[in-house]
Design an enzyme around this catalytic site. Structure first.
Site, mmCIF file in Angstrom:
data_model
loop_
_atom_site.group_PDB
_atom_site.id
_atom_site.type_symbol
_atom_site.label_atom_id
_atom_site.label_comp_id
_atom_site.label_asym_id
_atom_site.label_seq_id
_atom_site.Cartn_x
_atom_site.Cartn_y
_atom_site.Cartn_z
ATOM 1 N N SER A 73 7.570 2.989 11.438
ATOM 2 C CA SER A 73 6.828 1.910 10.783
ATOM 3 C C SER A 73 7.704 1.015 9.925
ATOM 4 O O SER A 73 8.650 1.457 9.279
ATOM 5 C CB SER A 73 5.715 2.503 9.915
ATOM 6 O OG SER A 73 5.009 1.492 9.219
ATOM 7 N N HIS A 74 7.327 -0.261 9.901
ATOM 8 C CA HIS A 74 7.848 -1.257 8.964
ATOM 9 C C HIS A 74 7.120 -1.098 7.630
ATOM 10 O O HIS A 74 6.352 -0.163 7.423
ATOM 11 C CB HIS A 74 7.613 -2.655 9.522
ATOM 12 C CG HIS A 74 6.151 -2.997 9.659
ATOM 13 N ND1 HIS A 74 5.669 -4.278 9.692
ATOM 14 C CD2 HIS A 74 5.032 -2.189 9.752
ATOM 15 C CE1 HIS A 74 4.349 -4.262 9.808
ATOM 16 N NE2 HIS A 74 3.947 -3.006 9.847
ATOM 17 N N ARG A 75 7.310 -2.048 6.710
ATOM 18 C CA ARG A 75 6.509 -2.145 5.496
ATOM 19 C C ARG A 75 5.933 -3.558 5.413
ATOM 20 O O ARG A 75 6.408 -4.481 6.089
ATOM 21 C CB ARG A 75 7.340 -1.864 4.238
ATOM 22 C CG ARG A 75 7.980 -0.494 4.155
ATOM 23 C CD ARG A 75 7.029 0.674 4.322
ATOM 24 N NE ARG A 75 5.974 0.780 3.345
ATOM 25 C CZ ARG A 75 5.926 1.674 2.344
ATOM 26 N NH1 ARG A 75 6.937 2.523 2.197
ATOM 27 N NH2 ARG A 75 4.891 1.737 1.534
ATOM 28 N N SER A 76 4.942 -3.741 4.571
ATOM 29 C CA SER A 76 4.296 -5.056 4.489
ATOM 30 C C SER A 76 5.243 -6.109 3.908
ATOM 31 O O SER A 76 5.161 -7.287 4.264
ATOM 32 C CB SER A 76 3.016 -4.976 3.655
ATOM 33 O OG SER A 76 3.286 -4.451 2.372
ATOM 34 N N LYS A 106 8.634 6.168 7.645
ATOM 35 C CA LYS A 106 9.051 5.017 6.845
ATOM 36 C C LYS A 106 10.293 5.430 6.077
ATOM 37 O O LYS A 106 10.221 6.264 5.169
ATOM 38 C CB LYS A 106 7.948 4.603 5.863
ATOM 39 C CG LYS A 106 6.725 3.967 6.502
ATOM 40 C CD LYS A 106 5.676 3.650 5.439
ATOM 41 C CE LYS A 106 4.503 2.877 6.027
ATOM 42 N NZ LYS A 106 3.419 2.695 5.012
ATOM 43 N N ASP A 136 -5.453 2.050 10.962
ATOM 44 C CA ASP A 136 -4.899 2.556 9.698
ATOM 45 C C ASP A 136 -5.821 2.114 8.569
ATOM 46 O O ASP A 136 -5.648 1.022 8.009
ATOM 47 C CB ASP A 136 -3.485 2.028 9.473
ATOM 48 C CG ASP A 136 -2.941 2.429 8.096
ATOM 49 O OD1 ASP A 136 -3.514 3.345 7.475
ATOM 50 O OD2 ASP A 136 -1.953 1.817 7.639
ATOM 51 N N HIS A 191 -3.842 -5.891 2.258
ATOM 52 C CA HIS A 191 -2.957 -6.816 2.977
ATOM 53 C C HIS A 191 -3.620 -8.140 3.298
ATOM 54 O O HIS A 191 -2.986 -9.029 3.867
ATOM 55 C CB HIS A 191 -2.474 -6.178 4.289
ATOM 56 C CG HIS A 191 -1.476 -5.084 4.100
ATOM 57 N ND1 HIS A 191 -0.962 -4.357 5.141
ATOM 58 C CD2 HIS A 191 -0.884 -4.594 2.973
ATOM 59 C CE1 HIS A 191 -0.118 -3.461 4.670
ATOM 60 N NE2 HIS A 191 -0.059 -3.586 3.360
ATOM 61 N N GLU A 193 -4.523 6.545 11.376
ATOM 62 C CA GLU A 193 -3.509 6.795 10.341
ATOM 63 C C GLU A 193 -4.180 6.820 8.973
ATOM 64 O O GLU A 193 -5.029 5.958 8.683
ATOM 65 C CB GLU A 193 -2.442 5.689 10.408
ATOM 66 C CG GLU A 193 -1.393 5.750 9.331
ATOM 67 C CD GLU A 193 -0.529 4.502 9.314
ATOM 68 O OE1 GLU A 193 0.014 4.185 8.232
ATOM 69 O OE2 GLU A 193 -0.393 3.838 10.357
ATOM 70 N N SER A 207 0.875 -1.170 0.000
ATOM 71 C CA SER A 207 0.000 0.000 0.000
ATOM 72 C C SER A 207 0.914 1.221 0.000
ATOM 73 O O SER A 207 1.337 1.701 1.045
ATOM 74 C CB SER A 207 -0.891 -0.013 1.250
ATOM 75 O OG SER A 207 -1.586 1.204 1.385
ATOM 76 N N ASP A 239 0.514 9.235 6.506
ATOM 77 C CA ASP A 239 1.432 8.272 5.893
ATOM 78 C C ASP A 239 1.539 8.600 4.406
ATOM 79 O O ASP A 239 2.446 9.311 3.982
ATOM 80 C CB ASP A 239 0.924 6.852 6.114
ATOM 81 C CG ASP A 239 1.759 5.792 5.392
ATOM 82 O OD1 ASP A 239 2.871 6.111 4.931
ATOM 83 O OD2 ASP A 239 1.303 4.639 5.281
ATOM 84 N N LYS A 272 5.266 0.526 14.873
ATOM 85 C CA LYS A 272 4.460 -0.597 14.395
ATOM 86 C C LYS A 272 5.318 -1.466 13.493
ATOM 87 O O LYS A 272 5.980 -0.992 12.575
ATOM 88 C CB LYS A 272 3.187 -0.125 13.695
ATOM 89 C CG LYS A 272 3.334 0.599 12.375
ATOM 90 C CD LYS A 272 1.947 0.799 11.745
ATOM 91 C CE LYS A 272 2.028 1.310 10.333
ATOM 92 N NZ LYS A 272 0.701 1.377 9.679
ATOM 93 N N GLU A 278 1.093 -8.994 7.385
ATOM 94 C CA GLU A 278 1.827 -8.500 8.546
ATOM 95 C C GLU A 278 1.556 -9.309 9.810
ATOM 96 O O GLU A 278 1.869 -8.876 10.915
ATOM 97 C CB GLU A 278 1.505 -7.023 8.756
ATOM 98 C CG GLU A 278 1.926 -6.182 7.557
ATOM 99 C CD GLU A 278 1.642 -4.704 7.709
ATOM 100 O OE1 GLU A 278 1.124 -4.302 8.768
ATOM 101 O OE2 GLU A 278 1.941 -3.946 6.771
ATOM 102 N N GLU A 323 -5.615 -1.876 8.673
ATOM 103 C CA GLU A 323 -4.972 -2.343 9.909
ATOM 104 C C GLU A 323 -5.736 -1.886 11.151
ATOM 105 O O GLU A 323 -6.146 -0.726 11.238
ATOM 106 C CB GLU A 323 -3.541 -1.798 10.013
ATOM 107 C CG GLU A 323 -2.620 -2.210 8.893
ATOM 108 C CD GLU A 323 -1.246 -1.561 9.005
ATOM 109 O OE1 GLU A 323 -0.895 -1.087 10.097
ATOM 110 O OE2 GLU A 323 -0.529 -1.513 7.996
#
Length: 442
Positions: free
Chosen positions: A377-380, A350, A248, A161, A298, A45, A325, A401, A213, A170
């Protein structure tokens, strides 16, 4: 000439694979101290304003998603230019790569390759200075108070996701009432497993399959259904009041050219009943936060719905965190516009959206100077690299997250935070109730 311990002597890039089986970039950077490795994540995303994640586009290989062009760019363009540079000079390294690329979005060489070098150099810089990575990052940012973040566990997945009909992407749980990070992990994992049992009892064994995730993807299709499940699980685990909820929606994914939001965009048969205007989405969020124990939203609206973002921030921003984001893409120019227009009050950090560690630090400094919160934040599409754990501590972002407390590419970030807490000992500070804003000014 810098000392041998901090001098770059070799850089080698390669193509590896992320948690979704897609190619990504890994870099080994060598100094007199040894070899330092970094691997970059990839989002699914993604915002249209992100730095360029360069792909090969050769449909005969990896469906066009290969990164061999980026690997070549690192090995043949970046590497020769970086040899002899001092890894303790992060800003100089990053600026050199920006100049070599020469584009606004790192589209010539690829932000994915540039970031891998930037992260590896940052690790090498910490080693050259003889300090942990989180402390090195704190020093680069002028942050005198590294703080452990509240984990934001993504436990119910929807959107792009997951394969269910749930439009919002999310739903997260945050143990703000924990006394430290390790206790936060206990609270989060216990609630996660409690949620699993509740979902299985209601919807059957197939309903506890997980999304990209690690969160569950039950056969639900409304915000309320997801929030009801979380509220029940938190209560059953015994953490009502101590664990809060974050959302989110990733609204850009269901924004349509008509200017409306389609909450039924994943339905097998879409009768258009899920269409909402920007104003109607704001009203929906107002109803949800009034009913449920939500503390942040978010991307409640689309990435260029500046008016809608300003509306929801005006309506809810004094009590709730409204995080940008896709709206911001960790880009200082967009952050500055959002500050001036009061479009949101928090940044989603990110690093691969902007492409270097130095620019990421500048983005956080700018956000915090406006009194904003920051969520790391991470990514998927993740890797085993746990860099963002140290980043969240070094920049005192207050919350992080990294997905559910499941799947190793998610949990290894949380495990690194446990190690950092143990290393800090009596000096460890957990954000807890102060998750929303922690100053990094001296």
């Amino acid at each position: 000439m810098p000392g041998q311990a901090s001098t770059i002597t070799k850089i080698v890039a390669r193509q590896i694979f992320d948690s979704r089986g897609k190619p990504t970039v890994e870099v080994d950077l060598t100094t007199g101290q040894g070899m330092f490795r970094a691997a970059v994540p990839s989002g699914k995303s993604t915002g249209i304003h992100e730095a360029c994640e360069l792909r090969d586009g050769d449909k005969s290989m990896y469906q066009g998603a290969g990164v061999l062009t980026v690997v070549k760019n690192v090995n043949e363009i970046l590497a020769p230019a970086m040899l002899g540079m001092d890894v303790t000079k992060q800003a100089e390294i990053d600026q050199k790569m920006i100049e070599l690329d020469g584009t606004d979005n790192k589209g010539k060489l690829g932000a994915n390759g540039i970031l891998a070098v930037s992260m590896a150099a940052c690790r090498a810089g910490a080693a050259a200075r003889g300090v942990p990575l989180y402390q090195h990052i704190a020093d680069l940012a002028g942050n005198p108070r590294p703080v452990l973040p509240v984990p934001s566990f993504n436990v119910i997945n929807g959107g792009v996701h997951a394969g269910n009909a749930l439009a919002p992407q999310e739903f997260m749980i945050l143990p703000v009432g924990a006394s430290g990070f390790e206790e936060a992990m206990r609270m989060g994992t216990e609630t996660y497993h409690t949620l699993r049992s509740i979902i299985q009892n209601k919807y059957g064994l197939n309903a506890v399959n997980v999304g990209d995730e690690g969160g569950f993807a039950p056969p639900i299709d409304t915000f309320e259904a997801a929030l009801d499940l979380l509220t029940e699980a938190i209560a059953a685990a015994g953490y009502t009041g101590k664990i809060k909820i974050g959302m989110d929606p990733a609204s850009s994914e269901f924004f349509r050219e008509s200017g409306e939001y389609d909450l039924n965009f994943k339905a097998a048969t879409n009768n258009e009943s899920g269409r909402r205007t920007s104003a109607e989405m704001v009203e929906l969020y107002k109803q949800l936060v009034a009913k449920y124990d939500v503390i942040f939203i978010e991307d409640p609206l689309s990435e260029d719905d500046w008016a809608g973002f300003a509306d929801i921030t005006r309506e809810l921003g004094s009590q709730y965190e409204i995080i940008g984001d896709d709206l911001l893409c960790t880009n200082p120019k967009r952050i500055q516009r959002a500050i001036e227009s009061k479009a949101c009050n928090a940044l989603l950090l990110k690093v691969n959206q902007i492409g270097t560690i130095s620019e990421s630090i500048k983005a956080v400094q700018l956000a915090k100077s406006a009194g904003w919160g920051v969520l790391t934040s991470h990514r998927s599409g993740e890797t085993a690299d746990d860099f963002i754990a140290d980043l969240s501590v070094g920049l005192s972002t207050g919350h992080i997250k990294s997905g559910a407390p499941a799947r190793s590419e998610r949990v290894n970030k949380y495990n690194q935070l446990i190690r950092i807490e143990q290393e800090l000992g009596s000096k460890a500070v957990y954000a807890g109730d102060n998750w929303r804003f922690i100053s990094i000014s001296a």
